[in-house]
Design a protein around this motif. Structure first.
Motif, mmCIF file in Angstrom:
data_model
loop_
_atom_site.group_PDB
_atom_site.id
_atom_site.type_symbol
_atom_site.label_atom_id
_atom_site.label_comp_id
_atom_site.label_asym_id
_atom_site.label_seq_id
_atom_site.Cartn_x
_atom_site.Cartn_y
_atom_site.Cartn_z
ATOM 1 N N ARG A 1 -6.234 -6.556 -7.377
ATOM 2 C CA ARG A 1 -7.275 -6.680 -8.390
ATOM 3 C C ARG A 1 -6.794 -6.170 -9.746
ATOM 4 O O ARG A 1 -6.972 -6.846 -10.769
ATOM 5 C CB ARG A 1 -8.532 -5.922 -7.965
ATOM 6 N N THR A 2 -6.160 -4.988 -9.755
ATOM 7 C CA THR A 2 -5.802 -4.374 -11.033
ATOM 8 C C THR A 2 -4.504 -4.914 -11.607
ATOM 9 O O THR A 2 -4.334 -4.937 -12.839
ATOM 10 C CB THR A 2 -5.690 -2.850 -10.880
ATOM 11 N N ARG A 3 -3.578 -5.365 -10.752
ATOM 12 C CA ARG A 3 -2.269 -5.799 -11.240
ATOM 13 C C ARG A 3 -2.126 -7.312 -11.366
ATOM 14 O O ARG A 3 -1.216 -7.789 -12.042
ATOM 15 C CB ARG A 3 -1.169 -5.254 -10.314
ATOM 16 N N ASP B 1 -7.079 -3.225 -4.082
ATOM 17 C CA ASP B 1 -7.110 -2.602 -5.403
ATOM 18 C C ASP B 1 -5.873 -2.979 -6.216
ATOM 19 O O ASP B 1 -5.963 -3.232 -7.430
ATOM 20 C CB ASP B 1 -7.210 -1.082 -5.274
ATOM 21 N N PHE B 2 -4.718 -3.003 -5.556
ATOM 22 C CA PHE B 2 -3.485 -3.365 -6.255
ATOM 23 C C PHE B 2 -3.571 -4.789 -6.786
ATOM 24 O O PHE B 2 -3.269 -5.050 -7.960
ATOM 25 C CB PHE B 2 -2.281 -3.225 -5.312
ATOM 26 N N GLU C 1 0.827 -1.204 0.000
ATOM 27 C CA GLU C 1 0.000 0.000 0.000
ATOM 28 C C GLU C 1 0.863 1.256 0.000
ATOM 29 O O GLU C 1 0.576 2.213 -0.735
ATOM 30 C CB GLU C 1 -0.935 -0.012 1.209
ATOM 31 N N SER D 1 2.811 1.546 -3.526
ATOM 32 C CA SER D 1 1.981 1.689 -4.720
ATOM 33 C C SER D 1 1.015 2.860 -4.651
ATOM 34 O O SER D 1 0.527 3.329 -5.691
ATOM 35 C CB SER D 1 1.179 0.403 -4.953
ATOM 36 N N GLY D 2 0.700 3.296 -3.435
ATOM 37 C CA GLY D 2 -0.319 4.331 -3.277
ATOM 38 C C GLY D 2 -1.727 3.822 -3.461
ATOM 39 O O GLY D 2 -2.679 4.600 -3.533
ATOM 40 N N GLN D 3 -1.881 2.489 -3.527
ATOM 41 C CA GLN D 3 -3.201 1.871 -3.659
ATOM 42 C C GLN D 3 -3.483 0.989 -2.451
ATOM 43 O O GLN D 3 -2.560 0.485 -1.797
ATOM 44 C CB GLN D 3 -3.251 0.963 -4.896
ATOM 45 N N ARG D 4 -4.746 0.776 -2.159
ATOM 46 C CA ARG D 4 -5.094 -0.243 -1.171
ATOM 47 C C ARG D 4 -4.661 -1.606 -1.709
ATOM 48 O O ARG D 4 -4.644 -1.839 -2.926
ATOM 49 C CB ARG D 4 -6.599 -0.244 -0.909
#
Length: 401
Positions: free
Chosen positions: A209-211, A206-207, A197, A200-203
């Motif tokens: 899921r998207t990556r 979310d990281f 977190e 990446s600056g993401q939860r």
């Protein structure tokens, strides 16, 4: 993923039948309610089986697309998330953990009952990735096994609202041992989630899921099960040492959330299916790609699946659940690595990487044989059968060993 006959990918159907029979025998004996298993070779599904029941009392069969609580099989995926960030140059194994989580800059080491001493060196990222940093777990189950577990529970580290709060609470308790000196199963992968977190600056959800999940087509994997898929969540069972299977109305490890949880546990929080997890396993076998999409570098996958434990530590033959560490049976990033299968006494290929979960799920990827296996059950038990080693041993028959 294409489904083919075992013989099309060089597997003997009779050997796979033996794997099925071993699992069915545990179902017939009332030890396991049901299982979904999947065998991959050369990138194709050689067999997928749904055996037994989802709900014993209702007589409901276990479906191929059932969703399972994979608990610690979350850990390898968290390692992949970390290696994605390593590919970007955002951390190095030699970094102190506190470089990325400044709250942990002043950690002390427990001495005696309540004393504290300075660490010999600040715990590093390499130690964090291999359960050697000195952290413990503090799972709220049974009596604490030692003083450090009691301190973790008192601080309610795993009861935090989110990963930032978890790290803040972790900063108030000492390390269990000097960094690098021992291997201790711990919340290190949850700490890794906090680092994901920050970097990446993401939860974390979310990281991942998207990556990872969306690029891999893992459509049923996440930190909760949406209401429209809840009917597919496999029933969870408990098996006492003496007595029949008992269906659990509530997940005692952590109640199943109805929506995205604030505390996304990189060590034990995911739900998935056999088919989804097989896509992740195939990505590892492919060196970081699937269906033309690169998730992580080939070097990152090699790093994850390379033993990091010295021989002297493996000679101590420590245990974590069904995982019996010993010469030939080491640990990479967030998972076991077989460096010498013959010495370890399990007939898999050299370099095989595996892990399991608290409710009996298991998987392995065997690069030498270009094979992966995923097994999904839902059984909490102190006497669960060692299905990972049983099926690895029987799979040798399908490979012609």
């Amino acid at each position: 993923m294409e489904r083919v006959a075992p013989e099309q990918v060089g597997l003997a159907a009779g050997g796979l039948d033996a794997v099925d029979a071993a699992i069915q025998a545990r179902i017939d004996a009332g030890v396991v309610a049901g299982a979904v298993t999947l065998t991959l070779r050369h990138g194709r599904i050689a067999r997928i089986r749904s055996l037994g029941l989802d709900d014993i009392e209702a007589g409901t069969p276990l479906a191929e697309d059932a969703i399972f609580r994979i608990f610690s099989m979350t850990k390898p995926i968290t390692a992949t998330a970390m290696m994605i960030l390593h590919d970007q140059g955002l951390w190095r194994p030699e970094d102190p953990i506190a470089r990325h989580l400044p709250e942990l800059a002043d950690l002390q080491v427990l001495a005696g009952e309540d004393g504290r001493v300075a660490p010999d060196h600040p715990p590093t990222m390499a130690e964090l990735m291999t359960h050697r940093a000195g952290f413990a777990y503090g799972l709220p189950l049974g009596e604490p096994k030692d003083r450090i577990e009691a301190l973790y529970r008192q601080a309610r580290i795993l009861g935090a609202a989110d990963l930032d709060e978890m790290v803040a609470r972790l900063a108030t308790v000492p390390l269990a041992h000097q960094p690098g000196t021992l291997w201790r199963y711990s919340l290190s992968m949850d700490v890794q989630g906090a680092i994901v977190e920050r970097l990446s600056g993401q939860r974390l959800a979310d990281f991942m899921r998207t990556r990872i999940f969306e690029p891999l087509g893992m459509v049923d994997t996440g930190f909760f099960v949406p209401p429209e898929r809840r009917h597919r969540l496999a029933s969870l069972y408990f098996k006492p040492l003496d007595g029949p299977l008992e269906k659990l109305a509530v997940n005692p490890m952590r109640p199943d959330p109805e929506r995205e949880p604030g505390l996304a546990m990189g060590g034990a929080g995911l739900y998935s299916t056999a088919l989804d997890y097989a896509r992740y396993a195939q990505m590892l076998l492919n060196g970081g790609t699937l269906a033309g999409r690169r998730i992580v570098s080939a070097a990152g996958v090699r790093a994850q699946m390379t033993n990091r434990l010295p021989d002297a530590l493996l000679e101590t033959r420590f245990v974590a659940g069904h995982q019996k560490f010993r010469p030939g049976f080491g640990y990479g990033y967030n998972g076991v690595v077989f460096t010498d299968p013959a010495l370890a006494g399990v007939p898999v290929g050299r370099g095989t990487y595996h892990w399991d979960g608290a409710a009996g799920t298991w998987f392995w990827v065997d690069p030498e044989n270009d094979l992966a296996f995923v097994g999904m059950i839902q059984l909490l038990s102190y006497a669960a059968p060692p299905l990972q080693e049983i099926t690895q041993t029987l799979m040798a028959g399908a490979l012609g060993a």
